[in-house]
Write an enzyme that holds these catalytic residues in place. Structure first.
Site, PDB file in Angstrom:
ATOM      1  N   ASP A  74      45.512  12.663   8.770  1.00  0.00           N
ATOM      2  CA  ASP A  74      44.932  13.437   7.673  1.00  0.00           C
ATOM      3  C   ASP A  74      43.450  13.727   7.883  1.00  0.00           C
ATOM      4  O   ASP A  74      42.830  13.200   8.816  1.00  0.00           O
ATOM      5  CB  ASP A  74      45.152  12.706   6.335  1.00  0.00           C
ATOM      6  CG  ASP A  74      44.920  11.193   6.436  1.00  0.00           C
ATOM      7  OD1 ASP A  74      44.245  10.757   7.386  1.00  0.00           O
ATOM      8  OD2 ASP A  74      45.419  10.456   5.582  1.00  0.00           O
ATOM      9  N   ASP A 144      48.168   1.787  -3.535  1.00  0.00           N
ATOM     10  CA  ASP A 144      49.278   2.358  -4.302  1.00  0.00           C
ATOM     11  C   ASP A 144      50.456   2.756  -3.410  1.00  0.00           C
ATOM     12  O   ASP A 144      51.362   3.460  -3.841  1.00  0.00           O
ATOM     13  CB  ASP A 144      48.797   3.576  -5.113  1.00  0.00           C
ATOM     14  CG  ASP A 144      48.244   4.674  -4.213  1.00  0.00           C
ATOM     15  OD1 ASP A 144      48.295   4.528  -2.962  1.00  0.00           O
ATOM     16  OD2 ASP A 144      47.763   5.695  -4.744  1.00  0.00           O
ATOM     17  N   HIS A 146      50.403   4.659  -0.718  1.00  0.00           N
ATOM     18  CA  HIS A 146      50.438   5.992  -0.095  1.00  0.00           C
ATOM     19  C   HIS A 146      50.406   5.908   1.424  1.00  0.00           C
ATOM     20  O   HIS A 146      49.710   5.097   2.009  1.00  0.00           O
ATOM     21  CB  HIS A 146      49.349   6.925  -0.642  1.00  0.00           C
ATOM     22  CG  HIS A 146      47.937   6.564  -0.309  1.00  0.00           C
ATOM     23  ND1 HIS A 146      47.014   6.203  -1.264  1.00  0.00           N
ATOM     24  CD2 HIS A 146      47.261   6.540   0.860  1.00  0.00           C
ATOM     25  CE1 HIS A 146      45.849   5.972  -0.691  1.00  0.00           C
ATOM     26  NE2 HIS A 146      45.970   6.160   0.598  1.00  0.00           N
ATOM     27  N   GLU A 151      50.253  10.712  -1.946  1.00  0.00           N
ATOM     28  CA  GLU A 151      50.065   9.891  -3.129  1.00  0.00           C
ATOM     29  C   GLU A 151      51.406   9.685  -3.846  1.00  0.00           C
ATOM     30  O   GLU A 151      52.386  10.374  -3.541  1.00  0.00           O
ATOM     31  CB  GLU A 151      49.081  10.598  -4.065  1.00  0.00           C
ATOM     32  CG  GLU A 151      47.701  10.837  -3.446  1.00  0.00           C
ATOM     33  CD  GLU A 151      46.829   9.594  -3.429  1.00  0.00           C
ATOM     34  OE1 GLU A 151      47.368   8.465  -3.432  1.00  0.00           O
ATOM     35  OE2 GLU A 151      45.599   9.737  -3.413  1.00  0.00           O
TER      36      GLU A 151
HETATM   37  C1  GLP Z   1      43.173   6.361   3.292  1.00  0.00           C
HETATM   38  C2  GLP Z   1      43.970   7.053   4.384  1.00  0.00           C
HETATM   39  C3  GLP Z   1      45.264   6.328   4.655  1.00  0.00           C
HETATM   40  C4  GLP Z   1      45.007   4.845   4.831  1.00  0.00           C
HETATM   41  C5  GLP Z   1      44.413   4.287   3.576  1.00  0.00           C
HETATM   42  C6  GLP Z   1      44.182   2.790   3.629  1.00  0.00           C
HETATM   43  O1  GLP Z   1      43.551   6.752   2.019  1.00  0.00           O
HETATM   44  N1  GLP Z   1      44.254   8.413   4.084  1.00  0.00           N
HETATM   45  O2  GLP Z   1      45.863   6.875   5.804  1.00  0.00           O
HETATM   46  O3  GLP Z   1      46.204   4.189   5.157  1.00  0.00           O
HETATM   47  O4  GLP Z   1      43.169   4.946   3.357  1.00  0.00           O
HETATM   48  O5  GLP Z   1      42.967   2.480   4.201  1.00  0.00           O
HETATM   49  P1  GLP Z   1      42.519   1.031   4.614  1.00  0.00           P
HETATM   50  O6  GLP Z   1      43.182   0.754   5.907  1.00  0.00           O
HETATM   51  O7  GLP Z   1      41.034   1.151   4.783  1.00  0.00           O
HETATM   52  O8  GLP Z   1      42.918   0.111   3.540  1.00  0.00           O
END
Ligand code: GLP
Length: 267
Positions: A74, A144, A146, A151
Site C-alpha cells: 500500500d 483492528d 486490517h 479496513e
Molecule cells: C499499516 C499498514 C499495514 C500494517 C499495519 C500494522 O496500517 N498499512 O500494512 O500491517 O500498519 O503496522 P505495525 O506493524 O506497525 O503494527
C-alpha cells in the site's frame, strides 16, 4: 493455516526471514528459476526485524535479490515518494537501499500521487498478473485486523483500489507523524484482500499484546469482513508467525495445539 509461536519479536522475525530466504533459494534452484520470484511486502514496525535479517543474509551471500520482483501492499495518497512519511521512502530506507543486488526496475510500489488513482490500481493488478501472481506475500495486520489498508468491512473479494482510513488506523499510525493525527493522510491505495489471498503463500507477522484480539479473530473467529485477517482461514498456504505476547486471547487449547504441531519450528 499454520501458526508459528515464538518467544519474542526477534525470534519471530528470524524465523520469518529464514522462511522467506528458503523459499527464494528453493525457487532459484528449482524448475521455475527462469521466471522471477514474486514477493509481496508490507510496511510498519512488524517487518523491520525481518528486513534487518534479510539484509544481513544478502550481505553475507546467503540470499540474492537478483531474481526477485517485489510488490508493496500500500501507499498513502497525496504523499510524494520523497516525503519521509511515504511508504516508498520507508521501503527504500529500511530495505531496498540496503540490499546489494535488487534491481530498481523490479521494485513495485503504488504511486500515491498518481493523476488517475483508479488506473494506477488497475495497472498494478495487471502487472502482478503479468508475472503469474505473487509467490509469497509477507504482511502485518492492524489492531483492528486490517490486512494492508483493507479496513473492517472491506470485501474479502476486494482488489487493489482506493481506501479510506478509519479514525482508529489514523490514530495508530499517527506515531509516525509526530503523534499528530491531522497529519495522517485520510486515504491510501492498497492491494485488495483478494490480491493478498490470490498469492500462493501468505505469511503474516503479529506481535505484541495490542494485536492479541486480532490474532484470536484471525485464527479462531468467524470468517468475516469485520476482521479482514480472518480470511486467512480460507487460504491453503497461510502462515501466521507471532510472539507469545500476541497469543493472550487464544484459547489454551489452540495455543497448545500450535505449540505442539510446530514444535520443530521453535527457535
Ligand atoms: C499499516 C499498514 C499495514 C500494517 C499495519 C500494522 O496500517 N498499512 O500494512 O500491517 O500498519 O503496522 P505495525 O506493524 O506497525 O503494527
Amino acid at each position: 493455516m499454520r501458526v508459528i509461536i515464538q518467544r519474542d519479536y526477534l525470534r519471530t522475525c528470524l524465523w520469518a526471514a529464514k522462511y522467506i530466504a528458503d523459499r527464494i533459494n528453493e525457487h532459484e534452484n528449482g524448475p521455475e528459476k527462469d521466471r522471477p520470484f514474486v514477493l509481496g511486502l508490507p510496511t510498519g514496525s512488524s517487518p523491520l526485524g525481518v528486513y534487518r535479517e534479510l539484509i544481513r543474509m544478502n550481505h553475507d551471500g546467503e540470499l540474492s535479490f537478483k531474481n526477485v520482483v517485489t510488490f508493496n501492499m500500500d501507499e498513502y495518497m497525496g504523499l510524494t515518494r520523497e516525503d519521509p512519511h511515504s511508504y516508498w521512502h520507508f521501503m527504500h530506507e529500511n530495505l531496498f537501499d540496503r540490499l546489494t543486488d535488487i534491481k530498481p526496475e523490479n521494485i513495485n510500489i503504488l504511486d500515491g500521487m498518481a493523476e488517475d488513482p483508479e488506473k494506477e490500481c488497475e495497472e498494478y493488478e495487471k502487472k502482478i498478473a503479468s508475472y503469474g501472481g505473487i509467490d509469497l506475500f509477507l504482511g502485518g495486520i492492524g489492531v483492528d485486523g486490517h490486512l494492508a489498508f483493507n479496513e473492517p468491512f472491506t470485501s474479502l473479494r476486494s482488489r487493489t483500489g482506493i481506501r479510506k482510513l478509519t479514525t482508529n488506523t489514523k490514530v495508530a499510525n499517527s506515531r509516525f507523524f509526530d503523534n499528530d493525527i491531522s497529519k495522517v493522510p485520510s486515504s491510501a491505495l492498497s492491494v485488495g484482500v483478494a490480491t493478498v489471498t490470490d498469492s500462493k503463500e501468505v505469511l503474516i507477522l503479529i506481535h505484541g499484546h495490542n494485536k492479541a484480539r486480532a490474532l484470536a479473530e484471525s485464527v479462531e473467529g468467524a470468517i468475516t469482513s469485520k476482521w479482514t485477517c480472518s480470511v486467512l482461514q480460507m487460504h491453503n498456504g497461510a502462515i501466521i508467525a507471532c510472539d507469545e505476547a500476541a497469543c493472550g486471547e487464544l484459547t489454551v487449547d489452540t495455543y497448545k495445539y500450535f505449540l505442539d504441531a510446530e514444535r520443530e519450528e521453535r527457535l
